[in-house]
Design an enzyme around this catalytic site. Structure first.
Site, PDB file in Angstrom:
ATOM      1  N   SER A 119      30.163 -23.126  -4.565  1.00 21.90           N
ATOM      2  CA  SER A 119      31.196 -24.153  -4.600  1.00 21.90           C
ATOM      3  C   SER A 119      31.606 -24.661  -3.225  1.00 21.90           C
ATOM      4  CB  SER A 119      32.423 -23.655  -5.358  1.00 21.90           C
ATOM      5  OG  SER A 119      33.194 -24.745  -5.794  1.00 21.90           O
ATOM      6  N   SER A 150      31.297 -34.180  10.362  1.00 18.23           N
ATOM      7  CA  SER A 150      30.883 -32.784  10.210  1.00 18.23           C
ATOM      8  C   SER A 150      29.720 -32.512  11.137  1.00 18.23           C
ATOM      9  CB  SER A 150      30.473 -32.493   8.768  1.00 18.23           C
ATOM     10  OG  SER A 150      29.908 -31.194   8.675  1.00 18.23           O
ATOM     11  N   ASP A 160      36.361 -24.254 -10.033  1.00 16.32           N
ATOM     12  CA  ASP A 160      36.017 -24.148  -8.619  1.00 16.32           C
ATOM     13  C   ASP A 160      37.173 -24.550  -7.723  1.00 16.32           C
ATOM     14  OD1 ASP A 160      33.553 -23.382  -9.523  1.00 16.32           O
ATOM     15  OD2 ASP A 160      32.532 -25.240  -8.984  1.00 16.32           O
ATOM     16  N   ALA A 216      24.133 -23.132  -2.880  1.00 13.57           N
ATOM     17  CA  ALA A 216      23.985 -21.734  -3.293  1.00 13.57           C
ATOM     18  C   ALA A 216      24.785 -21.408  -4.539  1.00 13.57           C
ATOM     19  CB  ALA A 216      24.404 -20.803  -2.152  1.00 13.57           C
ATOM     20  N   GLY A 217      25.412 -22.408  -5.157  1.00 10.57           N
ATOM     21  CA  GLY A 217      26.233 -22.147  -6.330  1.00 10.57           C
ATOM     22  C   GLY A 217      27.538 -21.465  -5.999  1.00 10.57           C
ATOM     23  N   GLU A 224      30.990 -18.332 -17.347  1.00 12.48           N
ATOM     24  CA  GLU A 224      30.176 -19.432 -16.833  1.00 12.48           C
ATOM     25  C   GLU A 224      30.026 -20.532 -17.875  1.00 12.48           C
ATOM     26  OE1 GLU A 224      29.868 -20.027 -13.540  1.00 12.48           O
ATOM     27  OE2 GLU A 224      28.941 -18.040 -13.484  1.00 12.48           O
ATOM     28  N   HIS A 225      30.216 -21.773 -17.436  1.00 17.21           N
ATOM     29  CA  HIS A 225      30.148 -22.961 -18.300  1.00 17.21           C
ATOM     30  C   HIS A 225      31.194 -22.884 -19.421  1.00 17.21           C
ATOM     31  CE1 HIS A 225      26.591 -24.960 -16.589  1.00 17.21           C
ATOM     32  NE2 HIS A 225      26.205 -23.727 -16.289  1.00 17.21           N
TER      33      HIS A 225
END
Length: 399
Positions: A132, A70, A178, A129-130, A36-37
């Protein structure tokens, strides 16, 4: 079910635009197992694609117009957003439509013969929600345009163009993980990606065959701090690399870490985030996180997936204490999972909300999920959404 969804998306396209689409394409959300990161530090990551996907039904246009629509909740009221290709400009504040518009812009900026298009989107990737959702939207768009205009681009090139769209057009300084996950993951595998040279390795990840399950805990929260703090932390890492005289923090080897930290002053860099990490803590997180990715690979290669659990938990502690991108809800999910007997747990994604991943024995999955839900209720939080992460396929054409 997949065919049914594709048909529904195609039918919805016809309702919106008055004609059948030329095709329907899909790109998945992702969950990051570890790393992560690290992607914007030229480091190592290990995401896997989720079964949750964004579908894009599309047809080409010859009049220099891009139309996007959408029907998902939270979209622009179900209205068609219409944009002229010759008027596309970075940072145009176009809301969600900026993501597909940015992909068209990035392709044209690269000299690719991309014209207009009609696009309709349908997504099951949870927003915020993280997981992607933005990369899924970008990559589905890129793949559709690649097919519509016969570009013949590789999946990695599509990912790079999608990242360019998010960096330069939308203005989010994300790394390449991502978009690469959405474009390149394969079913039943986690993707080991070296973000420096983009070397890839598909790592078999059959947890069910080992009696294990990976749960995603969507906390359903996103704190406002996350909007600017991501860019601030990237700037802090770049400051640390310059201070150490290296191109990126990837170049600081794990064995060199104590000496590297001794050579850095404490305190945040100029312009660093208030309440955020100091430069030494940021460097320590990135270097140790790269090491954790390598150790996870080694344990999976050795046929011991249970042994990755403590590495996940260690990664969360680093993200919480050194990089300071966790939040109360994520910390509670990880703590409750550990108390219920999970093998390991960590936040995943950029942080400040979003999701956690939890590695559990399959037989204990329901009990662990129940304990997390109970802990959220006791703390006064909204109930989390918990579901298993089964490695899915990357972007593909459905119709």
């Amino acid at each position: 079910m997949k065919d049914q969804r594709a048909r529904h998306t195609a039918e919805r396209f016809r309702e919106v635009y008055g004609a059948a689409p030329a095709g329907v394409w899909a790109a998945p959300g992702r969950v990051n197992l570890i790393g992560e990161h690290t992607d914007y530090n030229d480091g190592f990551v290990m995401p896997l694609a989720l079964p949750h996907t964004t579908l894009a039904a599309a047809s080409p246009r010859t009049d220099g117009v891009l139309r996007v629509h959408s029907g998902d909740d939270g979209s622009a009221g179900g209205q068609i957003a219409e944009l002229r290709l010759d008027a596309l400009r970075p940072a145009s504040d176009g809301g969600w439509a900026a993501y597909p518009a940015g992909v068209v812009w990035a392709m044209r900026e690269a000299g690719l013969p991309v014209g207009g298009a009609d696009l309709h989107y349908d997504s099951t990737v949870p927003v915020g929600a993280g997981l992607s959702s933005s990369a899924a939207l970008e990559v589905a768009t890129a793949l559709a345009l690649d097919d519509l205009y016969g570009l013949g681009l590789s999946r990695q090139r599509l990912a790079q163009l999608a990242q360019r769209a998010e960096n330069a057009f939308v203005g989010v300084p994300c790394g390449i993980m991502d978009q690469t996950a959405a474009a390149c993951c394969t079913e039943g595998h986690a993707l080991f990606l070296d973000t420096r040279d983009l070397a890839q390795r598909q790592v078999p990840f059959d947890l069910a065959g080992e009696g294990l399950r990976l749960l995603v805990v969507d906390t359903r929260v996103k704190h406002e701090l996350g909007d600017g703090a991501y860019a601030q932390r990237r700037a802090l890492c770049e400051f640390g690399a310059r201070a150490l005289g290296v191109h990126a923090l990837r170049d600081v080897q794990y064995a060199q870490l104590p000496a590297a930290l001794d050579g850095l002053a404490t305190g945040p860099a100029d312009g660093g985030p208030a309440g955020g990490p100091d430069v030494r803590a940021a460097v320590r997180h990135v270097v140790t996180e790269n090491r954790r990715v390598e150790e996870v690979i080694a344990r999976l290669d050795a046929g011991d997936p249970r042994a990755i659990g403590p590495l996940l938990t260690d990664g969360h502690a680093s993200l919480r204490d050194d990089f300071r991108v966790s939040c109360a809800e994520l910390d509670l999910a990880v703590a409750a999972a550990g108390a219920a007997g999970a093998l390991g747990a960590r936040m995943t994604g950029g942080g400040f909300g979003g999701s956690a991943v939890v590695l559990v024995e399959e037989a204990a999955a329901d009990a662990v999920a129940g304990r997390i839900t109970q802990a959220f209720a006791a703390a006064g939080h909204a109930a989390p959404r918990i579901f298993p992460a089964v490695p899915g396929a990357g972007a593909r054409r459905l119709v």
